[in-house]
Design an enzyme around this catalytic site. Structure first.
Site, PDB file in Angstrom:
ATOM      1  N   GLU A 193      16.088  -0.039  -8.125  1.00 55.16           N
ATOM      2  CA  GLU A 193      15.697   0.771  -9.181  1.00 55.16           C
ATOM      3  C   GLU A 193      14.919  -0.283 -10.073  1.00 55.16           C
ATOM      4  O   GLU A 193      14.014  -0.119 -10.725  1.00 55.16           O
ATOM      5  CB  GLU A 193      16.587   1.158  -9.921  1.00 55.16           C
ATOM      6  CG  GLU A 193      17.331   2.666  -9.315  1.00 55.16           C
ATOM      7  CD  GLU A 193      18.253   3.585  -9.796  1.00 55.16           C
ATOM      8  OE1 GLU A 193      19.426   3.049  -9.788  1.00 55.16           O
ATOM      9  OE2 GLU A 193      18.102   4.177 -10.637  1.00 55.16           O
ATOM     10  N   GLU A 251      24.034   5.886  -4.365  1.00 52.40           N
ATOM     11  CA  GLU A 251      24.478   6.674  -5.179  1.00 52.40           C
ATOM     12  C   GLU A 251      25.031   7.690  -5.069  1.00 52.40           C
ATOM     13  O   GLU A 251      26.324   8.027  -5.150  1.00 52.40           O
ATOM     14  CB  GLU A 251      23.649   6.710  -6.440  1.00 52.40           C
ATOM     15  CG  GLU A 251      23.445   5.471  -7.455  1.00 52.40           C
ATOM     16  CD  GLU A 251      22.331   4.331  -6.878  1.00 52.40           C
ATOM     17  OE1 GLU A 251      21.940   4.652  -5.818  1.00 52.40           O
ATOM     18  OE2 GLU A 251      21.902   3.703  -7.797  1.00 52.40           O
TER      19      GLU A 251
END
Lengths: 254, 257
Positions: free
Chosen positions: A115, A135
């Site tokens: 990210e 995630e």
């Protein structure tokens, strides 16, 4: 020049280099790193000498293998956790920078690591880089903008694939998807990232800032609004210059 | 049989049945865009939109280049800038536009190609947005159409570096849909154009409209638009003909009604 514990902040002429520096734990992103990254990005934002940034990871094995899970659940309360996110909006600070950001990634580029790389403008990868968003397989959601930056970088199809399956991809696949702009041997990574940022800085700061703003703001607008924005910005740039712009003459460099 | 309809100086407009062809026609100047070309492209687009017999348009360049960009240029007002914005004319064409990219498409030349719907390029073509290298920002839609086409990452890389890429890289990042050898460009373009010309005109127009407008909407809004235009198509004879021809196992004969 760095008082930081979890990152290294250096300046080489107009280029700032931020190194994630917790190599013993694969540069896992923790609260201390968040706070120091926030300060470094503020310093970059407020320093007129800095015209470009290279972001990289220390050690042999990882750019950043994700958030430091050992700290999860340690916030005093959800309300305070949210408050802190609001006050130290490091991701918002990333996207507000209007100078070119180049991520030089190697080894594990997972979760928050991916990210962070996605919050940069151009990504250069070493051949050993491995990318993934684990995630959802851990019952969480990406929280550093991944659900929004991923589809905007390479389309909703591959974004959903990575998000929903949590599968890992190598540098070659990342290149084919458009996730990284270049794949180079590990030993050549930093030189390549530096060359990319220096190549960009051969153009003027004003026009680079405008190009980045026009593109990023325009993506959140309708095409018609985006075209108006571009016209206004192009006009400002032309007005600030003296004399006509010569035509492009065929010397093709690839 | 080609029927010439307008006399232009900087472009060639020709028509043959349902097909129109616009060729940028300043070959000795690399088909660089100038205000005359901008004006004539706008007239050609207007003409094509009003001409019901034209179903599909090819945009190409005379000579070696598709278009090498802009002429020595300067503008200080919004009015002057408007005289240097040509891609909007291509984008306003309501019929499918196929760019047959016969050579380099650089800067504003690439911006013109980006306003088309389908891009077929020769293997020898190069592509780039070198405007920042000249200290200016693309002014003909490049900062907006490029990321919508190839995604933010590729668009930023092209825009910020000003790098010139070859046709195979353009194909890889989705900037063009097909790359062919130069001698095959005409056949490949004809093939795409024929396919388009054989479909139902109203459905074709709506397909373009739903995609282009839908990109500016939320997914939910876009799905509603698609549903509404589908319902509207129920009223057309061509839709009934399409279903009939399928049942009767014969090619359809569309009337555009």
């Amino acid at each position: 020049m760095t008082p930081y514990q979890t990152i290294i902040y250096e300046k080489q002429g107009p280029v700032a280099r931020v190194t994630l520096n917790r190599p013993d734990v694969l540069n896992a992103y923790n609260v201390a790193m968040r706070d120091e990254m926030y300060e470094a990005l503020e310093a970059i934002r407020d320093d007129p000498e800095v015209r470009g940034v290279v972001l990289c990871g220390a050690g042999d094995r990882a750019f950043c293998a994700g958030a430091d899970l050992t700290e999860f659940g340690t916030a005093p309360s959800q309300a305070i956790a949210r408050q802190v996110r609001w006050e130290r909006d490091v991701w918002g600070l990333f996207t507000s920078l209007d100078i070119p950001l180049v991520a030089a990634v190697h080894g594990y580029v997972l979760g928050s690591g991916l990210e962070i790389a996605l919050l940069c403008d151009i990504r250069v990868a070493a051949e050993d880089a491995v990318f993934g968003l684990p995630e959802t397989s851990l019952g969480m959601l990406p929280a550093a903008g991944g659900t929004q930056t991923l589809p905007r970088v390479f389309g909703p199809g591959p974004a959903l694939d990575l998000l929903l399956t949590g599968r890992r991809i190598n540098a070659r696949e990342a290149y084919n998807l458009g996730l990284v702009a270049k794949v180079v041997p590990r030993y050549h990574l930093m030189a390549e990232a530096q060359a990319v940022v220096e190549g960009i800085l051969a153009s003027g700061s004003d026009v680079l800032r405008s190009a980045k703003r026009a593109l990023q703001r325009g993506m959140d607008m309708t095409l018609a609004q985006g075209l108006e924005l571009e016209a206004r910005m192009a006009l400002d740039i032309f007005r600030a210059r003296r004399g006509p712009i010569p035509a492009w003459r065929g010397a093709v460099e690839t | 049989m080609t029927e010439s309809s307008h006399i232009f100086k900087t472009i060639l407009l020709s028509r043959a049945g349902p097909k129109a062809r616009i060729a940028l026609n300043r070959p000795r100047a690399g088909n660089r865009v100038n205000p005359s070309m901008t004006e004539e492209l706008a007239q050609a687009a207007e003409f094509i939109n009003q001409d019901d017999s034209t179903r599909v348009v090819t945009l190409t360049g005379q000579g070696q280049s598709f278009s090498s960009g802009w002429e020595r240029i300067r503008f200080d007002s919004a009015e002057e800038l408007a005289r240097h914005r040509a891609a909007g004319a291509i984008a306003r064409i309501q019929k499918p536009v196929v760019a047959a990219i016969n050579g380099d498409a650089i800067g504003q030349g690439l911006e013109l190609a980006l306003a088309a719907d389908i891009r077929i390029a020769v293997a020898t073509a190069h592509f780039g947005m070198p405007q920042v290298r000249f200290g200016v920002l693309p002014w003909d839609g490049g900062t907006q159409r490029l990321p919508r086409l190839v995604g933010r990452a590729h668009a930023l890389a092209l825009l910020l570096t000003g790098a010139v890429i070859d046709a195979s890289e353009a194909l890889r990042i989705g900037l063009v849909h097909q790359v062919v050898e130069p001698q095959q460009l005409e056949a490949a373009t004809d093939s795409a154009v024929e396919q388009i010309a054989s479909t139902a005109p109203v459905a074709e127009r709506y397909a373009k409209e739903t995609v282009m407008k839908g990109m500016d909407m939320t997914l939910e809004q876009g799905l509603h638009l698609e549903a509404d235009l589908n319902i509207l198509l129920h009223t057309t004879g061509d839709r009934a003909e399409g279903i009939r021809s399928f049942r009767e196992r014969r090619p359809p004969k569309f009337s555009g009604q």
